[in-house]
Design an enzyme around this catalytic site. Structure first.
Site, PDB file in Angstrom:
ATOM      1  N   ASP A  42       0.832  -1.206   0.000  1.00 57.69           N
ATOM      2  CA  ASP A  42       0.000   0.000   0.000  1.00 57.69           C
ATOM      3  C   ASP A  42       0.871   1.263   0.000  1.00 57.69           C
ATOM      4  O   ASP A  42       0.359   2.385  -0.033  1.00 57.69           O
ATOM      5  CB  ASP A  42      -1.023  -0.003   1.144  1.00 57.69           C
ATOM      6  CG  ASP A  42      -0.381  -0.044   2.515  1.00 57.69           C
ATOM      7  OD1 ASP A  42       0.856  -0.106   2.603  1.00 57.69           O
ATOM      8  OD2 ASP A  42      -1.139  -0.021   3.514  1.00 57.69           O
ATOM      9  N   LYS A 111      -0.973  -9.297   3.472  1.00 59.51           N
ATOM     10  CA  LYS A 111      -0.169  -8.746   4.569  1.00 59.51           C
ATOM     11  C   LYS A 111      -1.005  -7.769   5.373  1.00 59.51           C
ATOM     12  O   LYS A 111      -1.702  -6.930   4.797  1.00 59.51           O
ATOM     13  CB  LYS A 111       1.087  -8.048   4.041  1.00 59.51           C
ATOM     14  CG  LYS A 111       1.920  -7.410   5.147  1.00 59.51           C
ATOM     15  CD  LYS A 111       3.304  -7.027   4.670  1.00 59.51           C
ATOM     16  CE  LYS A 111       3.391  -5.719   3.938  1.00 59.51           C
ATOM     17  NZ  LYS A 111       2.973  -4.548   4.727  1.00 59.51           N
ATOM     18  N   GLU A 113      -0.957  -5.192   8.993  1.00 61.49           N
ATOM     19  CA  GLU A 113      -0.120  -4.537   9.994  1.00 61.49           C
ATOM     20  C   GLU A 113      -0.768  -4.656  11.371  1.00 61.49           C
ATOM     21  O   GLU A 113      -1.988  -4.519  11.495  1.00 61.49           O
ATOM     22  CB  GLU A 113       0.015  -3.036   9.657  1.00 61.49           C
ATOM     23  CG  GLU A 113       0.731  -2.778   8.343  1.00 61.49           C
ATOM     24  CD  GLU A 113       0.838  -1.291   8.012  1.00 61.49           C
ATOM     25  OE1 GLU A 113       0.486  -0.437   8.852  1.00 61.49           O
ATOM     26  OE2 GLU A 113       1.279  -0.986   6.884  1.00 61.49           O
ATOM     27  N   GLU A 180       9.817  -3.360  10.418  1.00 60.68           N
ATOM     28  CA  GLU A 180      10.165  -2.083   9.781  1.00 60.68           C
ATOM     29  C   GLU A 180      10.698  -1.088  10.806  1.00 60.68           C
ATOM     30  O   GLU A 180      10.047  -0.826  11.830  1.00 60.68           O
ATOM     31  CB  GLU A 180       8.924  -1.503   9.068  1.00 60.68           C
ATOM     32  CG  GLU A 180       9.213  -0.161   8.408  1.00 60.68           C
ATOM     33  CD  GLU A 180       8.177   0.281   7.392  1.00 60.68           C
ATOM     34  OE1 GLU A 180       7.285  -0.513   7.038  1.00 60.68           O
ATOM     35  OE2 GLU A 180       8.271   1.435   6.944  1.00 60.68           O
TER      36      GLU A 180
HETATM   37  O1  KIV Z   1       3.590  -1.069   1.590  1.00 58.41           O
HETATM   38  C1  KIV Z   1       4.770  -1.424   1.564  1.00 58.41           C
HETATM   39  O2  KIV Z   1       5.504  -1.190   0.584  1.00 58.41           O
HETATM   40  C2  KIV Z   1       5.310  -2.130   2.718  1.00 58.41           C
HETATM   41  C3  KIV Z   1       6.791  -2.391   2.747  1.00 58.41           C
HETATM   42  C4  KIV Z   1       7.534  -1.165   3.111  1.00 58.41           C
HETATM   43  C5  KIV Z   1       7.125  -3.522   3.652  1.00 58.41           C
HETATM   44  O3  KIV Z   1       4.589  -2.466   3.598  1.00 58.41           O
END
Ligand code: KIV
Length: 258
Positions: A42, A111, A113, A180
């Site tokens: 994102d 993915k 968070e 991160e």
């Molecule tokens: O959105 C993204 O590009 C990410 C990476 C920085 C891991 O979450």
């Protein structure tokens, strides 16, 4: 055939995992043979759409970019981010949104968070057969809660919380964990304590792999570079020079199309 989750998980302790973002068929085709994992991140909200955070990215938008990437992605494993607020309202809505991502983009994982608070969603997704990547440390979707882009987990207390979150996510079923912008020695400790691979960005050399944003790796925006970028070529500057040369030649009538 694309790489598979178990194949990549088995890299832990044996070889490093190379991961990069891509947002369209061209960039995906370019990176596909050089990386183990492609992320439709994102981060596209910032580097492609020009927003100042990842928050505005919608489910439809990430699916659109996921489809473009998927078309050119033949050998790397494909993971797509679940955008802000697409997995926070209810497990049912999380499942419906993840199902759309998996069906419409042909991703192999999603993915999310966050830590303990998203474990019920992670559990439901993995039980439905959807592999999940976790993401801890500087989690850009929580930008306003965190109060900026600064390094996370700097105090002992914050490190204890992050370690607990990481272990809870592993118990809930995540297969990889993005770390991160956290202190490098702490990222090493998390990596040593978890049975699954960690993939770092701004987290030092001792994670199980590295991830970079496509535009940062090539420094495509000459006016901006995040601290954690590991630039391999300064293409933004080269493109500016090429554009200037084009402009000068056109004005001087030196370039004519055939
Ligand atoms: O959105 C993204 O590009 C990410 C990476 C920085 C891991 O979450």
């Amino acid at each position: 055939m694309r790489k598979q989750k178990h194949e990549l998980m088995a890299y832990k302790g044996k070889q490093q995992i190379a991961m990069i973002t891509a947002y369209d068929a061209w960039s995906a085709g370019l990176v596909d043979r050089y990386v183990d994992i492609i992320l439709v991140g994102d981060s596209l909200g910032m580097v492609v759409q020009g927003n100042d955070s990842t928050l505005p990215v919608t489910l439809d938008e990430i699916i659109y970019h996921g489809k473009l990437v998927s078309r050119a992605n033949q050998s790397a494993f494909l993971v797509v981010d679940m955008p802000f607020m697409t997995y926070h309202i209810s497990i049912e809505q999380t499942m419906l949104n993840a199902a759309r991502i998996m069906k419409e983009t042909c991703a192999q994982a999603v993915k999310l968070e966050g830590g303990k608070s998203i474990c019920p969603e992670v559990k439901a997704l993995t039980q439905a057969g959807i592999p999940v990547f976790g993401h801890l440390g500087l989690t850009p979707q929580s930008l306003h809660q965190l109060g900026g882009w600064q390094k996370q987990a700097k105090t002992q207390e914050q490190q204890t919380t992050l370690m607990e979150d990481a272990k809870a996510l592993v118990n809930a079923g995540i297969c990889f964990l993005i770390l991160e912008n956290i202190p490098h020695d702490f990222a090493k400790q998390v990596t040593q304590e978890l049975p699954i691979p960690t993939i770092g960005i701004g987290a030092g050399a001792d994670t199980d792999g590295q991830v970079q944003v496509f535009h940062d790796l090539f420094h495509l925006n000459p006016d901006f570079l995040p601290r954690h970028a590991t630039v391999q070529a300064h293409l933004g500057e080269a493109m500016q020079e090429a554009l200037q040369s084009y402009q000068e030649k056109v004005k001087a009538k030196e370039i004519l199309s055939k």
